[in-house]
Structures are given as structure tokens and as C-alpha cells.
Motif scaffolding. Structure first.
Motif, short mmCIF file in Angstrom:
data_model
loop_
_atom_site.label_atom_id
_atom_site.label_comp_id
_atom_site.label_asym_id
_atom_site.label_seq_id
_atom_site.Cartn_x
_atom_site.Cartn_y
_atom_site.Cartn_z
N ALA A 1 0.82 -1.21 0.00
CA ALA A 1 0.00 0.00 0.00
C ALA A 1 0.86 1.26 0.00
O ALA A 1 0.40 2.32 -0.46
CB ALA A 1 -0.93 0.00 1.22
N PRO B 1 -3.46 13.89 -0.48
CA PRO B 1 -4.13 13.02 0.50
C PRO B 1 -5.51 13.55 0.89
O PRO B 1 -6.45 12.77 1.09
CB PRO B 1 -3.17 13.02 1.68
CG PRO B 1 -1.84 13.34 1.10
CD PRO B 1 -2.13 14.31 -0.01
N TRP C 1 -7.93 12.70 -1.84
CA TRP C 1 -8.29 11.27 -1.77
C TRP C 1 -9.33 11.05 -0.66
O TRP C 1 -10.29 10.30 -0.85
CB TRP C 1 -7.04 10.44 -1.52
CG TRP C 1 -7.30 8.96 -1.56
CD1 TRP C 1 -7.84 8.19 -0.57
CD2 TRP C 1 -7.05 8.08 -2.66
NE1 TRP C 1 -7.95 6.88 -0.97
CE2 TRP C 1 -7.46 6.79 -2.26
CE3 TRP C 1 -6.51 8.26 -3.93
CZ2 TRP C 1 -7.35 5.68 -3.09
CZ3 TRP C 1 -6.40 7.14 -4.76
CH2 TRP C 1 -6.81 5.88 -4.34
N LEU C 2 -9.13 11.70 0.48
CA LEU C 2 -10.10 11.54 1.57
C LEU C 2 -11.47 12.08 1.18
O LEU C 2 -12.49 11.54 1.61
CB LEU C 2 -9.59 12.27 2.82
CG LEU C 2 -8.49 11.59 3.63
CD1 LEU C 2 -8.27 12.32 4.94
CD2 LEU C 2 -8.83 10.13 3.91
N GLU D 1 -13.13 9.35 -0.65
CA GLU D 1 -13.56 8.28 0.27
C GLU D 1 -14.75 8.73 1.11
O GLU D 1 -15.61 7.92 1.47
CB GLU D 1 -12.40 7.84 1.15
CG GLU D 1 -11.30 7.14 0.38
CD GLU D 1 -10.42 6.26 1.26
OE1 GLU D 1 -10.37 6.51 2.48
OE2 GLU D 1 -9.78 5.33 0.71
N MET E 1 -11.95 1.10 1.54
CA MET E 1 -11.14 2.26 1.92
C MET E 1 -9.66 1.87 1.86
O MET E 1 -9.28 0.78 2.29
CB MET E 1 -11.50 2.71 3.33
CG MET E 1 -12.99 2.87 3.58
SD MET E 1 -13.64 4.33 2.82
CE MET E 1 -13.23 5.53 4.07
N LEU E 2 -8.83 2.76 1.35
CA LEU E 2 -7.42 2.45 1.16
C LEU E 2 -6.77 2.02 2.47
O LEU E 2 -6.00 1.06 2.52
CB LEU E 2 -6.70 3.66 0.57
CG LEU E 2 -5.21 3.47 0.26
CD1 LEU E 2 -5.04 2.43 -0.85
CD2 LEU E 2 -4.59 4.79 -0.16
N GLY E 3 -7.08 2.71 3.56
CA GLY E 3 -6.47 2.39 4.84
C GLY E 3 -6.90 1.07 5.42
O GLY E 3 -6.23 0.52 6.30
N VAL F 1 -9.87 4.99 10.05
CA VAL F 1 -9.30 4.58 8.77
C VAL F 1 -8.93 5.80 7.93
O VAL F 1 -8.09 5.73 7.03
CB VAL F 1 -10.30 3.67 8.02
CG1 VAL F 1 -11.50 4.46 7.53
CG2 VAL F 1 -9.62 2.96 6.86
N TRP F 2 -9.54 6.96 8.24
CA TRP F 2 -9.26 8.19 7.50
C TRP F 2 -7.79 8.59 7.65
O TRP F 2 -7.15 8.98 6.67
CB TRP F 2 -10.16 9.32 8.00
CG TRP F 2 -11.59 8.92 8.13
CD1 TRP F 2 -12.25 8.58 9.27
CD2 TRP F 2 -12.54 8.78 7.06
NE1 TRP F 2 -13.55 8.25 8.99
CE2 TRP F 2 -13.76 8.37 7.65
CE3 TRP F 2 -12.48 8.99 5.69
CZ2 TRP F 2 -14.90 8.16 6.89
CZ3 TRP F 2 -13.62 8.77 4.94
CH2 TRP F 2 -14.81 8.36 5.54
N SER G 1 -5.60 6.26 5.56
CA SER G 1 -5.65 6.58 4.14
C SER G 1 -4.84 7.83 3.83
O SER G 1 -4.11 7.89 2.83
CB SER G 1 -7.11 6.76 3.69
OG SER G 1 -7.83 5.55 3.74
N VAL H 1 -1.55 7.82 1.29
CA VAL H 1 -1.47 8.62 0.06
C VAL H 1 -0.27 9.57 0.14
O VAL H 1 0.46 9.75 -0.85
CB VAL H 1 -2.77 9.41 -0.16
CG1 VAL H 1 -2.65 10.31 -1.39
CG2 VAL H 1 -3.95 8.46 -0.32
#
Length: 361
Positions: free
Chosen positions: A38, A124, A127-128, A131, A145-147, A165-166, A169, A173
Motif C-alpha cells: 500500500a 491526500p 483522496w479523503l 472516500e 477504503m485504502l487504509g 481509517v481516515w 488513508s 497517500v
């Protein structure tokens, strides 16, 4: 480089490459579970978008990358939704189009240290924002979610205890942006290295200072999952057979899988009695999941029900986060045709309104 530029100059080739680059983060999720990947998975996508010849092409790079990401992360829906999975991926993938434009705007050409420093914060955050939109309950809540790919990494879980998770992520990123700068923008390595050091410091701080859960005891839980069994009667019989094997195992709870019972237990006291008999046999309460038309109110609910030796205890949780298309069809008046091309829900499940705490004693 000139040959590569000519090859990428053909739009469909660039689009395919963007989709493939966007799909790479899928490898961080189960089953590959390459959590370490990741930290570089977005680098190819970023490097491609930053070289877009125009802002419009960068929008397409973001869109196609988002399409690849959504399709890869949700590939497990293909047996159920078939071609409609591609439609969903295309619609949600469009959310990354502005992100692709931002990548080119901040990292395109020969960016200075100021633009790179801004990219470490803006990309980043962008990206958030994507999401956040995807996590809207109307779209089924947070999926892919990426995280979330860091679920088995202890330091990452400490970070999640601070910012959810935010935060994971965001840092992932940021690390990917820093790595992309180190690869492609040698003149701006100082802010890139600084970004990596900040990410490492944040992880170290969370590991050292985030609160640790206190262990108060242990519970033994058995999960009964019969696999694919067609027909609610046959599935119930198979779950009953498997549960009988758990007698004498000194368990605290037995859990049947989601949609394990296709009948309302209030309307089928015979089935409720059979589950209660299993509770007496194993000397353990059972948590079962009912996916059926309710007899006490209109509509189909997916409900977790606790059953003890004396029968249904009265504790019931109605699922609040439903899976789009699998359990309801968003904007059914417009997208209801999805039921004709796959196994989308023929009738929308109703959402629960509250969380429930069940007391096992």
C-alpha cells in the motif's frame, strides 16, 4: 522516453494503463493481503497522471484509475451483478477525475519545493474527499477504503484508534506521493523526504502513546458457516448438523453466518424451538441471523437474534449498513433493471435504526 510517450499518446492505451495502475491497491486487501504494498501502490497511477499532456487528459487518467480501483476492489460482486459491476465502477470511478487533475496541477512538469509540499497535503486530502463521498450511507457505507488494507498491522491499528481509517488513508497517500516525487522529481527531494519522516514520526508516536486496550478476560466463540447451500430449509438443516458437533466444547457463544435463517423465528416457533434445543445441547447461546419478511412489521430485515435455552431472548439487532444492490437497489426507479442482469435484491431490505447490546451473562 520518446517511444514511451508516443505509445501513451494513443488514448485507449493510456486509459488501459491508468485502469491497471488504479487496480494495484487491490493487492493490499484480502486475500493477497500484501499490506506493505500500500505504501507504493499508488505510485504508478501518480506518475502517469502527472505526465498527462493536458488537464482534460489528467481528468481521464483519474477517472480510469478510479474505475480500475473500484472494479478490482469489488470484483467479488461479478457473480452477482455481472455487467452491472462495470457500470458501478465507472460511476464511482468518476469521483477520482478531479484527483487526477490535482496530481498534474501539483506534480506535473518540474515542480518546485513549494508545489511538492502542497501536494503532500492536498493530494491526500483530495483522496479523503473521494472516500468521504463513497462512504455515504446511500452508497452502502465505507467499502474498499485504502487504509482498510492495514487491518493486520499493529502500528496502523494504533493510528486507527486515534484517527480512524481516515488517518491511515491520508498517511498512505502522502507516502505514495513522496515516493513518486523521489522517483520522478529529483530537484524536490527535500520535502518528499520530510513527508516520509513525518509519516514515520506519526506512526511511532501512535505506537508509543495511543491507548492500549486492557485485556479483561477471554471468550470462546464458534462460527458455523455451511458454505453455499441452496434453499433455506437445507441450509438450516446443515447448520443444525454442524452445531450439534459443538456439544461439550465449553463455548461462550455460537454464531451462525449472515442470512443463516430464511424464516422469521416469530412466525416459525418450530424453528425457534430447534435452535433453543441446540442451545441446551451445547450449553451455549446462539447468535443467528434472520433474512426474512417480518411478522411483526412490514418489510424484510436482516436481523441478528440471540437464542438461549429458553428460546428467543428478545434481543434483536436489525442491520443498519446494507450492501448496495446485494440487499437494496439505490434509486430503484432508475437502476431497478440491475435485477434482470444479475442477482441484485428483488426487494429492498429495511434498515435498522439503532445499535443493540446483547447480554450473554
Amino acid at each position: 522516453m520518446n517511444t514511451l510517450g508516443q505509445w501513451l499518446g494513443i488514448p485507449w492505451r493510456r486509459s488501459v494503463l491508468a485502469a491497471a495502475a488504479g487496480a494495484l491497491p487491490m493487492l493490499t486487501f484480502p486475500g493477497p493481503s500484501l499490506w506493505w504494498f500500500a505504501y507504493v501502490a499508488l505510485v504508478p497511477w501518480i506518475l502517469l497522471a502527472r505526465t498527462a499532456p493536458t488537464g482534460r487528459r489528467a481528468l481521464y487518467d483519474g477517472w480510469w484509475g478510479g474505475f480500475g480501483y473500484m472494479l478490482a476492489v469489488h470484483h467479488w460482486l461479478l457473480p452477482n451483478l455481472h455487467v452491472f459491476t462495470f457500470v458501478i465502477a465507472a460511476l464511482l470511478g468518476a469521483l477520482w477525475a478531479p484527483w487526477g487533475w490535482l496530481v498534474r496541477r501539483l506534480l506535473g512538469g518540474a515542480p518546485g519545493r513549494g508545489r511538492v509540499a502542497g501536494a503532500l497535503l492536498v493530494l491526500p486530502s483530495g483522496w479523503l474527499a473521494v472516500e468521504l463521498v463513497r462512504s455515504w450511507q446511500g452508497l452502502g457505507g465505507p467499502w474498499g477504503m485504502l487504509g482498510a488494507g492495514q487491518w493486520q498491522v499493529s502500528p496502523a491499528l494504533r493510528l486507527a484508534s486515534v484517527g480512524g481509517v481516515w488517518l491511515l488513508s491520508f498517511l498512505l497517500v502522502a507516502v505514495n506521493v513522496a515516493v513518486a516525487v523521489l522517483v520522478a522529481v529529483r530537484a524536490a527531494r527535500v520535502p518528499a523526504v520530510a513527508g516520509l519522516l513525518v509519516a514515520a514520526a506519526a506512526g511511532s508516536a501512535a505506537w508509543a502513546w495511543a491507548p492500549r486496550p486492557e485485556v479483561r478476560g477471554e471468550v470462546r466463540i464458534a462460527v458455523v458457516q455451511p458454505g453455499v447451500v441452496h434453499g433455506p430449509d437445507r441450509r438450516f438443516a446443515r447448520e443444525e448438523e454442524l452445531t450439534r458437533r459443538l456439544a461439550g466444547q465449553d463455548l461462550d457463544l455460537i454464531v451462525w453466518g449472515e442470512s443463516s435463517i430464511g424464516f422469521d423465528l416469530l412466525a416459525r416457533p418450530d424453528l425457534a424451538g430447534r435452535v433453543a434445543e441446540l442451545s441446551r445441547l451445547t450449553d451455549t447461546p446462539l447468535l443467528v441471523n434472520v433474512d426474512a419478511q417480518r411478522s411483526d412489521r412490514p418489510g424484510i430485515y436482516k436481523s441478528s437474534v440471540l437464542v438461549g435455552p429458553g428460546g428467543v431472548t428478545g434481543d434483536r439487532y436489525d442491520k443498519m449498513r446494507l450492501v448496495p444492490f446485494g440487499e437494496y437497489v439505490p434509486a430503484r426507479s432508475l437502476l431497478g433493471w440491475a435485477t434482470s442482469v444479475g442477482e441484485a435484491a428483488g426487494e429492498d431490505r429495511r434498515r435498522g435504526t439503532r445499535q443493540v447490546v446483547m447480554d450473554l451473562g
